[in-house]
Scaffold this motif. Structure first.
Motif, PDB file in Angstrom:
ATOM      1  N   LEU A   1       0.842  -1.196   0.000  1.00  0.00           N
ATOM      2  CA  LEU A   1       0.000   0.000   0.000  1.00  0.00           C
ATOM      3  C   LEU A   1       0.876   1.244   0.000  1.00  0.00           C
ATOM      4  CD1 LEU A   1      -2.634  -0.898   2.758  1.00  0.00           C
ATOM      5  CD2 LEU A   1      -2.931  -1.024   0.293  1.00  0.00           C
ATOM      6  N   GLY A   2       0.419   2.289  -0.621  1.00  0.00           N
ATOM      7  CA  GLY A   2       1.142   3.548  -0.571  1.00  0.00           C
ATOM      8  C   GLY A   2       1.092   4.138   0.829  1.00  0.00           C
ATOM      9  N   THR A   3       1.928   5.127   1.068  1.00  0.00           N
ATOM     10  CA  THR A   3       2.034   5.724   2.403  1.00  0.00           C
ATOM     11  C   THR A   3       0.699   6.272   2.895  1.00  0.00           C
ATOM     12  OG1 THR A   3       4.303   6.334   1.875  1.00  0.00           O
ATOM     13  CG2 THR A   3       3.310   7.415   3.766  1.00  0.00           C
ATOM     14  N   ILE A   4      -0.036   6.964   2.055  1.00  0.00           N
ATOM     15  CA  ILE A   4      -1.299   7.575   2.477  1.00  0.00           C
ATOM     16  C   ILE A   4      -2.331   6.499   2.791  1.00  0.00           C
ATOM     17  CG2 ILE A   4      -3.240   9.000   1.728  1.00  0.00           C
ATOM     18  CD1 ILE A   4      -1.150  10.681   0.152  1.00  0.00           C
ATOM     19  N   ARG A   5      -2.487   5.509   1.907  1.00  0.00           N
ATOM     20  CA  ARG A   5      -3.465   4.430   2.164  1.00  0.00           C
ATOM     21  C   ARG A   5      -3.112   3.657   3.417  1.00  0.00           C
ATOM     22  NH1 ARG A   5      -5.146   0.830  -2.727  1.00  0.00           N
ATOM     23  NH2 ARG A   5      -6.822   0.331  -1.320  1.00  0.00           N
ATOM     24  N   ARG A   6      -1.821   3.367   3.601  1.00  0.00           N
ATOM     25  CA  ARG A   6      -1.388   2.621   4.783  1.00  0.00           C
ATOM     26  C   ARG A   6      -1.667   3.427   6.049  1.00  0.00           C
ATOM     27  NH1 ARG A   6       3.396   1.512   3.196  1.00  0.00           N
ATOM     28  NH2 ARG A   6       4.433   3.222   4.230  1.00  0.00           N
ATOM     29  N   THR A   7      -1.438   4.747   5.991  1.00  0.00           N
ATOM     30  CA  THR A   7      -1.689   5.616   7.140  1.00  0.00           C
ATOM     31  C   THR A   7      -3.172   5.655   7.472  1.00  0.00           C
ATOM     32  OG1 THR A   7       0.229   6.958   6.588  1.00  0.00           O
ATOM     33  CG2 THR A   7      -1.405   7.953   8.045  1.00  0.00           C
ATOM     34  N   LEU A   8      -4.011   5.754   6.465  1.00  0.00           N
ATOM     35  CA  LEU A   8      -5.451   5.842   6.684  1.00  0.00           C
ATOM     36  C   LEU A   8      -6.072   4.499   7.050  1.00  0.00           C
ATOM     37  CD1 LEU A   8      -6.461   8.192   3.733  1.00  0.00           C
ATOM     38  CD2 LEU A   8      -6.266   8.791   6.146  1.00  0.00           C
ATOM     39  N   MET A   9      -5.673   3.437   6.369  1.00  0.00           N
ATOM     40  CA  MET A   9      -6.307   2.135   6.545  1.00  0.00           C
ATOM     41  C   MET A   9      -5.568   1.228   7.516  1.00  0.00           C
ATOM     42  SD  MET A   9      -7.446   1.353   2.588  1.00  0.00           S
ATOM     43  CE  MET A   9      -6.490  -0.094   2.618  1.00  0.00           C
ATOM     44  N   GLY A  10      -4.320   1.512   7.752  1.00  0.00           N
ATOM     45  CA  GLY A  10      -3.537   0.595   8.569  1.00  0.00           C
ATOM     46  C   GLY A  10      -3.034  -0.546   7.715  1.00  0.00           C
ATOM     47  N   SER A  11      -2.142  -1.298   8.259  1.00  0.00           N
ATOM     48  CA  SER A  11      -1.553  -2.397   7.519  1.00  0.00           C
ATOM     49  C   SER A  11      -1.344  -3.559   8.466  1.00  0.00           C
ATOM     50  CB  SER A  11      -0.215  -1.938   6.932  1.00  0.00           C
ATOM     51  OG  SER A  11       0.616  -3.027   6.637  1.00  0.00           O
ATOM     52  N   VAL A  12      -1.751  -4.744   8.050  1.00  0.00           N
ATOM     53  CA  VAL A  12      -1.563  -5.936   8.873  1.00  0.00           C
ATOM     54  C   VAL A  12      -0.080  -6.132   9.161  1.00  0.00           C
ATOM     55  CG1 VAL A  12      -1.804  -8.447   8.930  1.00  0.00           C
ATOM     56  CG2 VAL A  12      -3.685  -7.030   8.070  1.00  0.00           C
ATOM     57  N   SER A  13       0.754  -6.001   8.130  1.00  0.00           N
ATOM     58  CA  SER A  13       2.187  -6.214   8.345  1.00  0.00           C
ATOM     59  C   SER A  13       2.779  -5.160   9.274  1.00  0.00           C
ATOM     60  CB  SER A  13       2.948  -6.265   7.015  1.00  0.00           C
ATOM     61  OG  SER A  13       2.753  -5.091   6.271  1.00  0.00           O
ATOM     62  N   ASP A  14       2.373  -3.889   9.130  1.00  0.00           N
ATOM     63  CA  ASP A  14       2.859  -2.846  10.048  1.00  0.00           C
ATOM     64  C   ASP A  14       2.487  -3.174  11.490  1.00  0.00           C
ATOM     65  OD1 ASP A  14       4.050  -1.255   8.143  1.00  0.00           O
ATOM     66  OD2 ASP A  14       2.431   0.220   8.064  1.00  0.00           O
ATOM     67  N   TYR A  15       1.252  -3.570  11.692  1.00  0.00           N
ATOM     68  CA  TYR A  15       0.784  -3.894  13.038  1.00  0.00           C
ATOM     69  C   TYR A  15       1.620  -5.027  13.627  1.00  0.00           C
ATOM     70  CZ  TYR A  15      -2.252  -5.120  16.931  1.00  0.00           C
ATOM     71  OH  TYR A  15      -2.727  -5.387  18.189  1.00  0.00           O
ATOM     72  N   ILE A  16       1.811  -6.080  12.854  1.00  0.00           N
ATOM     73  CA  ILE A  16       2.543  -7.247  13.358  1.00  0.00           C
ATOM     74  C   ILE A  16       3.994  -6.889  13.649  1.00  0.00           C
ATOM     75  CG2 ILE A  16       3.374  -9.554  12.754  1.00  0.00           C
ATOM     76  CD1 ILE A  16       0.615  -9.962  11.400  1.00  0.00           C
ATOM     77  N   VAL A  17       4.632  -6.128  12.779  1.00  0.00           N
ATOM     78  CA  VAL A  17       6.014  -5.710  13.012  1.00  0.00           C
ATOM     79  C   VAL A  17       6.127  -4.954  14.334  1.00  0.00           C
ATOM     80  CG1 VAL A  17       7.797  -4.092  12.215  1.00  0.00           C
ATOM     81  CG2 VAL A  17       6.773  -5.722  10.612  1.00  0.00           C
ATOM     82  N   HIS A  18       5.152  -4.116  14.642  1.00  0.00           N
ATOM     83  CA  HIS A  18       5.222  -3.281  15.842  1.00  0.00           C
ATOM     84  C   HIS A  18       4.713  -3.956  17.112  1.00  0.00           C
ATOM     85  CE1 HIS A  18       5.723  -0.147  12.748  1.00  0.00           C
ATOM     86  NE2 HIS A  18       6.550   0.324  13.649  1.00  0.00           N
ATOM     87  N   HIS A  19       3.940  -5.042  16.995  1.00  0.00           N
ATOM     88  CA  HIS A  19       3.343  -5.643  18.183  1.00  0.00           C
ATOM     89  C   HIS A  19       3.820  -7.062  18.504  1.00  0.00           C
ATOM     90  CE1 HIS A  19       0.601  -2.288  17.391  1.00  0.00           C
ATOM     91  NE2 HIS A  19       0.414  -2.298  18.698  1.00  0.00           N
ATOM     92  N   ALA A  20       4.378  -7.761  17.549  1.00  0.00           N
ATOM     93  CA  ALA A  20       4.859  -9.121  17.821  1.00  0.00           C
ATOM     94  C   ALA A  20       6.106  -9.068  18.696  1.00  0.00           C
ATOM     95  CB  ALA A  20       5.164  -9.848  16.508  1.00  0.00           C
ATOM     96  N   ARG A  21       6.236 -10.055  19.552  1.00  0.00           N
ATOM     97  CA  ARG A  21       7.400 -10.114  20.438  1.00  0.00           C
ATOM     98  C   ARG A  21       8.466 -11.060  19.917  1.00  0.00           C
ATOM     99  NH1 ARG A  21       3.902 -11.218  25.601  1.00  0.00           N
ATOM    100  NH2 ARG A  21       2.188  -9.983  24.844  1.00  0.00           N
ATOM    101  N   ILE A  22       8.330 -11.448  18.667  1.00  0.00           N
ATOM    102  CA  ILE A  22       9.306 -12.323  18.013  1.00  0.00           C
ATOM    103  C   ILE A  22       9.692 -11.683  16.676  1.00  0.00           C
ATOM    104  CG2 ILE A  22       8.496 -14.454  19.116  1.00  0.00           C
ATOM    105  CD1 ILE A  22       6.885 -15.039  16.563  1.00  0.00           C
ATOM    106  N   PRO A  23      10.772 -12.149  16.061  1.00  0.00           N
ATOM    107  CA  PRO A  23      11.146 -11.583  14.757  1.00  0.00           C
ATOM    108  C   PRO A  23      10.043 -11.764  13.719  1.00  0.00           C
ATOM    109  CG  PRO A  23      12.962 -12.854  15.668  1.00  0.00           C
ATOM    110  CD  PRO A  23      11.760 -13.119  16.542  1.00  0.00           C
ATOM    111  N   VAL A  24       9.913 -10.754  12.864  1.00  0.00           N
ATOM    112  CA  VAL A  24       8.932 -10.766  11.775  1.00  0.00           C
ATOM    113  C   VAL A  24       9.671 -10.488  10.479  1.00  0.00           C
ATOM    114  CG1 VAL A  24       6.854  -9.676  10.818  1.00  0.00           C
ATOM    115  CG2 VAL A  24       7.113  -9.895  13.310  1.00  0.00           C
ATOM    116  N   ILE A  25       9.464 -11.352   9.505  1.00  0.00           N
ATOM    117  CA  ILE A  25      10.040 -11.130   8.176  1.00  0.00           C
ATOM    118  C   ILE A  25       8.892 -10.743   7.250  1.00  0.00           C
ATOM    119  CG2 ILE A  25      11.195 -12.170   6.195  1.00  0.00           C
ATOM    120  CD1 ILE A  25      12.567 -14.097   8.161  1.00  0.00           C
TER     121      ILE A  25
END
Length: 150
Positions: free
Chosen positions: A121-145
């Motif tokens: 997703l582009g920056t604006i869409r990701r900012t407005l809609m959120g992103s599953v991958s962004d959420y997981i990268v920021h909330h998982a307590r284990i490495p995320v690829i």
């Protein structure tokens, strides 16, 4: 080598397929136990006692289509795991937002890492809609690829 559990999150998209393949080709090591997870969306809304025959038929059709999609994804990834002689399973996750369910499943099975694709997703869409991958990268307590489509 000691067995490690890896959660690979997919959604049926080309990007998810590429992430699964990339994991298998670049990160997999003998002994890994791979759990392929994907969302199953059995969402139905209606008021009890106020469902017309036509709406009931629509609900049944929606449930049937989702069941077929879940079965197809399960079979697809089980076949791919078998073809590569990788020990693992494919399982739908339900009841939460996909990003929360993926993290919960990883915690439940004691996963060493989460692997997933991104839709780019582009920056604006990701900012407005959120992103599953962004959420997981920021909330998982284990490495995320996050495998990005080039």
């Amino acid at each position: 080598m000691a067995e490690r559990t890896v959660v690979v999150a997919v959604d049926g998209s080309d990007q998810a397929d590429k992430a699964f393949k990339w994991y298998c080709d670049n990160v997999y090591r003998a002994g890994d136990h791979v759990i392929v997870v994907f969302g199953a969306e059995y969402k139905v809304s209606f008021m009890p006692g106020q469902v017309s025959e036509s709406r009931l038929k629509e609900i049944q059709d929606e449930m049937s289509k989702e069941h077929q999609r879940v079965e197809a994804l399960t079979n697809k990834y089980i076949s791919q795991l078998r073809e590569r002689s990788i020990k693992g399973e494919a399982t739908p996750i339900t009841g939460k937002k996909p990003e929360e369910a993926i993290i919960s499943k990883a915690e439940e099975v004691g996963a060493a890492m989460i692997v997933m694709g991104t839709r780019g997703l582009g920056t604006i869409r990701r900012t407005l809609m959120g992103s599953v991958s962004d959420y997981i990268v920021h909330h998982a307590r284990i490495p995320v690829i996050v495998v990005r489509d080039s």
